[in-house]
Design a protein around this motif. Structure first.
Motif, PDB file in Angstrom:
ATOM      1  N   UNK A 157       3.728  -3.351  -1.105  1.00 18.85           N
ATOM      2  CA  UNK A 157       2.784  -2.575  -2.263  1.00 18.85           C
ATOM      3  C   UNK A 157       1.984  -1.731  -1.323  1.00 18.85           C
ATOM      4  N   UNK A 158       1.617  -1.840  -0.034  1.00 24.12           N
ATOM      5  CA  UNK A 158       0.800  -0.915   0.647  1.00 24.12           C
ATOM      6  C   UNK A 158       1.323   0.389   1.105  1.00 24.12           C
ATOM      7  N   UNK A 159       2.884   0.174   1.070  1.00 26.20           N
ATOM      8  CA  UNK A 159       3.502   1.436   1.391  1.00 26.20           C
ATOM      9  C   UNK A 159       3.498   2.471   0.387  1.00 26.20           C
ATOM     10  N   UNK A 160       3.655   3.650   0.690  1.00 27.17           N
ATOM     11  CA  UNK A 160       3.973   4.928  -0.147  1.00 27.17           C
ATOM     12  C   UNK A 160       5.035   4.773  -1.131  1.00 27.17           C
ATOM     13  N   UNK A 161       4.635   4.979  -2.742  1.00 25.70           N
ATOM     14  CA  UNK A 161       5.470   4.661  -3.756  1.00 25.70           C
ATOM     15  C   UNK A 161       6.985   5.213  -3.291  1.00 25.70           C
ATOM     16  N   UNK A 162       7.962   4.241  -3.572  1.00 19.32           N
ATOM     17  CA  UNK A 162       9.341   4.712  -3.263  1.00 19.32           C
ATOM     18  C   UNK A 162       9.815   4.935  -1.874  1.00 19.32           C
ATOM     19  N   UNK A 163       9.270   4.229  -1.200  1.00 17.08           N
ATOM     20  CA  UNK A 163       9.680   4.264   0.335  1.00 17.08           C
ATOM     21  C   UNK A 163      10.008   2.750   0.868  1.00 17.08           C
ATOM     22  N   UNK A 164      10.313   2.627   1.878  1.00 17.27           N
ATOM     23  CA  UNK A 164      10.805   1.078   2.403  1.00 17.27           C
ATOM     24  C   UNK A 164       9.386   0.547   2.751  1.00 17.27           C
ATOM     25  N   UNK A 165       9.333  -0.757   2.941  1.00 17.08           N
ATOM     26  CA  UNK A 165       8.093  -1.684   3.227  1.00 17.08           C
ATOM     27  C   UNK A 165       7.543  -1.524   4.697  1.00 17.08           C
ATOM     28  N   UNK A 166       6.448  -1.571   4.727  1.00 15.92           N
ATOM     29  CA  UNK A 166       5.792  -1.191   5.726  1.00 15.92           C
ATOM     30  C   UNK A 166       6.120  -2.065   7.124  1.00 15.92           C
ATOM     31  N   UNK A 167       6.011  -1.562   8.305  1.00 12.96           N
ATOM     32  CA  UNK A 167       6.391  -2.284   9.340  1.00 12.96           C
ATOM     33  C   UNK A 167       5.147  -2.664  10.009  1.00 12.96           C
ATOM     34  N   UNK A 168       4.503  -3.620   9.676  1.00 15.86           N
ATOM     35  CA  UNK A 168       3.127  -4.154   9.967  1.00 15.86           C
ATOM     36  C   UNK A 168       2.879  -4.224  11.576  1.00 15.86           C
ATOM     37  N   UNK A 169       1.326  -4.039  12.129  1.00 13.54           N
ATOM     38  CA  UNK A 169       1.156  -4.305  13.174  1.00 13.54           C
ATOM     39  C   UNK A 169       1.085  -5.713  13.730  1.00 13.54           C
TER      40      UNK A 169
END
Length: 404
Positions: A157-169
């Motif tokens: 949900x923190x990723x920009x809309x309609x993009x893939x999930x974040x790759x977190x630090x």
């Protein structure tokens, strides 16, 4: 001289990777005497830096030192009764025991809370795990990527809309959780001081992530939707904007009616001040997409430096959107010792993040770099009254290990 409020507190650190070691490192920086206990193979976190392109040698290991400097090292075979007995001797004199081992492993070693509270009722027993002590996932492996990021919703949900999930630090959730657990341990130490009694202190990566998302936990029950997009942000004046040279600024106006006229004047757009579509908080939300398009064009007329100068003079909350690599030369981070220069065994120097909470001053004191596996074993056992002959016997029997 740095202010060390936990001077005199003794802590046994049976943790690995980042979250648990980070907790003990915070307490060590606050003055506690921390003994890190490892198997002869060492904390697997010693090698984690390699996944992030960092060196992992004895001479230079930045990631490991971030979470393990200012500790003494002891390596024991805890599967042997004699190794356990040594640990029990240390626990009898310690204030706190911290572990990030899973509960099942602690029970097999006889180091779970129920076992230790009978032997050491004074002891603050603290544990960090992935998902908590109850429920269907209580025994699951729980690194921050899965427990803090994936299950909590933050990764998606923190990723920009309609993009893939974040790759977190790596370690982001670990470090956050370690700060909370350090605070919980400090509270338990206060109770220990008053009553002489210990207690169980628990935290999970999943629980910390839920608290970190607490505002969204509430808002999503009232029509707030994630993922979001900057092109139609919930507030056009709490949003990111690109400047003329391609660098970005984040604008954060929480009092729309108070600061919107000032924003309009900065851009020479006084015509927008009384526009009913934009002049109030609710109207701006309803017409967010249109206002964002207008502001996008206005920001592109200025460089990032020009925007920062104008907004600072107008007292409008904003900040440059930086890369993490920029922090090592950020004057604000340097002025407050939020990062500090660190010298390794081979004399090489880099910057490492500092424990964020300060007590009266901002001094950073590095008493010792992260220990080699079992580096201080002989010293620690001599303090317990062990002779050189006995220590050598423990080494020969592989109950004690000291890295050469």
């Amino acid at each position: 001289m740095a202010n060390k409020p936990l001077t005199g507190v003794k802590i046994i650190d049976l943790t690995y990777f980042i979250a648990g070691p980070g907790t003990a490192k915070i307490l060590a920086d606050w003055g506690a005497d921390v003994i890190k206990v490892e198997p002869s193979s060492g904390d697997p976190g010693r090698k984690t830096g390699a996944t992030m392109t960092m060196p992992i040698t004895d001479n230079i290991n930045p990631l490991y030192n971030t979470y393990n400097a200012n500790k003494k090292g002891l390596s024991l075979n805890l599967k042997s009764q004699e190794g356990l007995n040594i640990l029990y001797e240390l626990l009898s004199k310690a204030n706190v025991f911290i572990s990030s081992y899973r509960t099942g492993a602690l029970k097999r070693l006889g180091l779970d809370y129920d076992s230790l509270k009978e032997k050491f009722p004074h002891l603050v027993w603290a544990q960090i795990n992935g998902f908590g002590d109850y429920g269907p996932a209580k025994d699951n492996a729980g690194f921050d990527t899965v427990a803090f990021w994936a299950r909590s919703g933050a990764m998606l949900d923190l990723a920009e809309k309609d993009t893939s999930p974040l790759n977190p630090i790596i370690g982001f959730g670990d470090a956050t959780t370690s700060g909370s657990l350090a605070g919980g341990i400090a509270a338990a130490l206060y109770n220990q001081l008053k009553t002489g009694k210990g207690q169980k202190v628990m935290i999970s990566l999943f629980g910390q992530a839920i608290w970190s998302s607490s505002a969204a936990i509430a808002s999503t029950q009232f029509k707030d939707k994630y993922q979001k997009t900057r092109k139609n942000a919930i507030s056009p004046v709490i949003n990111s904007y690109c400047c003329r040279e391609g660098r970005w600024v984040f604008l954060s106006i929480l009092e729309h009616e108070r600061y919107f006229p000032t924003l309009c004047k900065i851009f020479g757009r006084e015509d927008l001040i009384n526009n009913e579509k934009f002049s109030t908080t609710l109207a701006a939300k309803e017409n967010a997409s249109e206002l964002i398009q207008i502001l996008d064009k206005e920001f592109l007329n200025f460089t990032q430096d020009e925007i920062v100068k104008m907004f600072t003079e107008a007292d409008i909350a904003h900040e440059r959107i930086q890369h993490i690599e920029d922090i090592v030369k950020d004057p604000q981070a340097l002025a407050n010792n939020y990062i500090h220069e660190f010298t390794y065994r081979n004399g090489e120097k880099t910057y490492l993040a500092s424990t964020p909470i300060k007590f009266g001053d901002i001094e950073v004191e590095v008493k010792c770099i992260a220990p080699k596996v079992g580096e201080h074993g002989a010293e620690i056992l001599k303090e317990l009254g062990y002779s050189d002959i006995k220590i050598q016997k423990l080494l020969d029997e592989k109950i004690l290990y000291i890295e050469k």
